[in-house]
Design a protein around this motif. Structure first.
Motif, PDB file in Angstrom:
ATOM      1  N   LYS A 152      14.712  34.490 -31.154  1.00  0.00           N
ATOM      2  CA  LYS A 152      14.067  33.544 -30.226  1.00  0.00           C
ATOM      3  C   LYS A 152      15.079  32.701 -29.454  1.00  0.00           C
ATOM      4  O   LYS A 152      14.800  32.275 -28.329  1.00  0.00           O
ATOM      5  CB  LYS A 152      13.080  32.653 -30.975  1.00  0.00           C
ATOM      6  CG  LYS A 152      13.673  31.730 -32.011  1.00  0.00           C
ATOM      7  CD  LYS A 152      12.561  30.904 -32.663  1.00  0.00           C
ATOM      8  CE  LYS A 152      13.120  29.895 -33.665  1.00  0.00           C
ATOM      9  NZ  LYS A 152      13.715  30.579 -34.838  1.00  0.00           N
ATOM     10  N   GLN A 153      16.248  32.444 -30.042  1.00  0.00           N
ATOM     11  CA  GLN A 153      17.255  31.646 -29.332  1.00  0.00           C
ATOM     12  C   GLN A 153      17.958  32.435 -28.238  1.00  0.00           C
ATOM     13  O   GLN A 153      18.672  31.847 -27.409  1.00  0.00           O
ATOM     14  CB  GLN A 153      18.274  31.103 -30.330  1.00  0.00           C
ATOM     15  CG  GLN A 153      18.963  32.169 -31.167  1.00  0.00           C
ATOM     16  CD  GLN A 153      19.904  31.571 -32.193  1.00  0.00           C
ATOM     17  OE1 GLN A 153      20.535  30.543 -31.941  1.00  0.00           O
ATOM     18  NE2 GLN A 153      19.993  32.199 -33.359  1.00  0.00           N
ATOM     19  N   PHE A 154      17.772  33.768 -28.248  1.00  0.00           N
ATOM     20  CA  PHE A 154      18.386  34.612 -27.208  1.00  0.00           C
ATOM     21  C   PHE A 154      17.324  35.184 -26.267  1.00  0.00           C
ATOM     22  O   PHE A 154      17.547  36.202 -25.614  1.00  0.00           O
ATOM     23  CB  PHE A 154      19.165  35.763 -27.857  1.00  0.00           C
ATOM     24  CG  PHE A 154      20.162  35.321 -28.890  1.00  0.00           C
ATOM     25  CD1 PHE A 154      21.330  34.680 -28.512  1.00  0.00           C
ATOM     26  CD2 PHE A 154      19.930  35.527 -30.239  1.00  0.00           C
ATOM     27  CE1 PHE A 154      22.256  34.265 -29.470  1.00  0.00           C
ATOM     28  CE2 PHE A 154      20.833  35.120 -31.199  1.00  0.00           C
ATOM     29  CZ  PHE A 154      22.003  34.485 -30.814  1.00  0.00           C
ATOM     30  N   MET A 155      16.166  34.535 -26.202  1.00  0.00           N
ATOM     31  CA  MET A 155      15.044  35.058 -25.426  1.00  0.00           C
ATOM     32  C   MET A 155      15.392  35.209 -23.948  1.00  0.00           C
ATOM     33  O   MET A 155      14.976  36.152 -23.285  1.00  0.00           O
ATOM     34  CB  MET A 155      13.831  34.146 -25.597  1.00  0.00           C
ATOM     35  CG  MET A 155      12.576  34.627 -24.895  1.00  0.00           C
ATOM     36  SD  MET A 155      11.145  33.622 -25.335  1.00  0.00           S
ATOM     37  CE  MET A 155      11.722  31.987 -24.841  1.00  0.00           C
ATOM     38  N   ILE A 156      16.171  34.280 -23.405  1.00  0.00           N
ATOM     39  CA  ILE A 156      16.555  34.351 -21.993  1.00  0.00           C
ATOM     40  C   ILE A 156      17.801  35.204 -21.815  1.00  0.00           C
ATOM     41  O   ILE A 156      17.887  36.045 -20.912  1.00  0.00           O
ATOM     42  CB  ILE A 156      16.798  32.934 -21.436  1.00  0.00           C
ATOM     43  CG1 ILE A 156      15.552  32.060 -21.647  1.00  0.00           C
ATOM     44  CG2 ILE A 156      17.161  33.003 -19.961  1.00  0.00           C
ATOM     45  CD1 ILE A 156      14.315  32.586 -20.973  1.00  0.00           C
ATOM     46  N   GLN A 157      18.771  35.020 -22.677  1.00  0.00           N
ATOM     47  CA  GLN A 157      20.041  35.732 -22.555  1.00  0.00           C
ATOM     48  C   GLN A 157      19.906  37.217 -22.859  1.00  0.00           C
ATOM     49  O   GLN A 157      20.496  38.062 -22.173  1.00  0.00           O
ATOM     50  CB  GLN A 157      21.078  35.097 -23.495  1.00  0.00           C
ATOM     51  CG  GLN A 157      22.448  35.757 -23.461  1.00  0.00           C
ATOM     52  CD  GLN A 157      23.376  35.138 -24.485  1.00  0.00           C
ATOM     53  OE1 GLN A 157      23.009  34.202 -25.205  1.00  0.00           O
ATOM     54  NE2 GLN A 157      24.610  35.647 -24.543  1.00  0.00           N
ATOM     55  N   PRO A 199      16.622  39.336 -23.732  1.00  0.00           N
ATOM     56  CA  PRO A 199      15.189  39.465 -24.039  1.00  0.00           C
ATOM     57  C   PRO A 199      14.832  40.723 -24.833  1.00  0.00           C
ATOM     58  O   PRO A 199      13.804  40.748 -25.510  1.00  0.00           O
ATOM     59  CB  PRO A 199      14.525  39.478 -22.658  1.00  0.00           C
ATOM     60  CG  PRO A 199      15.606  39.905 -21.710  1.00  0.00           C
ATOM     61  CD  PRO A 199      16.872  39.368 -22.280  1.00  0.00           C
TER      62      PRO A 199
END
Length: 299
Positions: free
Chosen positions: A258-263, A265
């Motif tokens: 979830k902490q890499f959702m933007i980086q 996906p």
């Protein structure tokens, strides 16, 4: 004048016996005509094959870390990309099918065994036995299922085994009330009355006559409950109350990503798709079984 009377020999009439299909054969024929149910069955079988042959299918080990390819996008080398430790997501998704199907199947089996036992006792004996068991079911159903599962895991301790136990417990009332209602109608049938009249034991009546004639709704509900159990296991894993690292459980994979959702996906997309497709497959198959086994759904 001689009149010869010849007896006309008529060929024997052929009695054509119509083959009467069994209810299960009719249900299978009806199930095969449901294209959506077949699609669901294919999806379920696909994930079962992934789980069974995971060591042969997975391209890499589930815990092989390669920091040089950390958070790499999907490519020819890593079809589903890599996570924050450089582990191959495809391999982890494939092995995650083992955990999700194991939790879903065995938790529902436990729910069916305990729920059916309590439901049979409540429906057959009635009176105070029915009152006590029904009140227990009502109390358990008064809580939202996921909150009750969280409370049970919080008491037992976070682990995959305890998550399985919690999911099994919260589904007991569903099967208990279902089999109870079925027993209340079946026990009034004439063949049950005849079995009682000849002195047949209650245990034999329950497990040789009532239970086999009550299995159709249990099979349907069990199939649908596996889909629900997979979602609940993923929810507990996402909250950190299910599988522990480094187990490749789909809910735990979503929590880690979830902490890499933007980086990155793709670290969330593929485990999420695995959950969605598995649940969809069981739901489609369960709907097909309901249409095939429920006489009210037949034309």
């Amino acid at each position: 004048m001689e009149i010869s009377t010849q007896k006309q020999i008529q060929p024997p009439t052929m009695q054509v016996e119509e083959k009467v299909a069994s209810p299960w054969a009719e249900a299978w024929y009806s199930f095969k005509k449901n294209k959506l149910a077949l699609v669901g069955t294919f999806i379920v079988l696909f994930f079962i094959m992934l789980a069974v042959f995971a060591p042969l299918i997975a391209p890499e080990g589930i815990n092989d870390q390669k920091m040089s390819v950390r958070l790499q996008a999907p490519s020819a080398e890593h079809w589903f990309g890599t996570d924050d430790f450089g582990r191959d997501i495809l391999s982890r998704v494939i092995y995650g099918a083992r955990i999700s199907l194991w939790v879903g199947t065995f938790s529902v089996m436990g729910s069916i065994i305990v729920g059916c036992l309590l439901g049979i006792l409540a429906g057959y004996y009635g009176r105070w036995v029915d009152s006590i068991i029904s009140r227990i079911f009502d109390i358990m159903l008064a809580f939202p299922s996921i909150l009750l599962a969280i409370a049970i895991v919080a008491v037992l301790g976070p682990s995959l085994r305890n998550a399985l136990i919690a999911i099994a417990i919260i589904n007991i009332p569903t099967f208990g009330r279902l089999i109870r209602s079925r027993v209340l109608s079946v026990k009034e049938e004439e063949y049950i009355m005849a079995a009682k009249a000849v002195g047949m034991k209650d245990s034999r009546i329950l497990f040789r006559h009532i239970l086999p004639n009550s299995m159709a709704p249990i099979i349907v509900q069990g199939t649908l409950a596996i889909a629900t159990a997979i979602i609940e296991a993923a929810a507990l894993g996402f909250l950190g109350l299910g599988a522990e690292a480094p187990n490749p459980e789909w809910g735990k994979m979503l929590a880690d990503a979830k902490q890499f959702m933007i980086q990155a996906p793709w670290t969330m997309i593929f485990p999420g798709l695995a959950i969605m497709l598995t649940v969809l497959g069981f739901n489609l198959m369960g709907d097909g079984l309901r249409d095939a086994l429920d006489p009210r759904m037949k034309n």
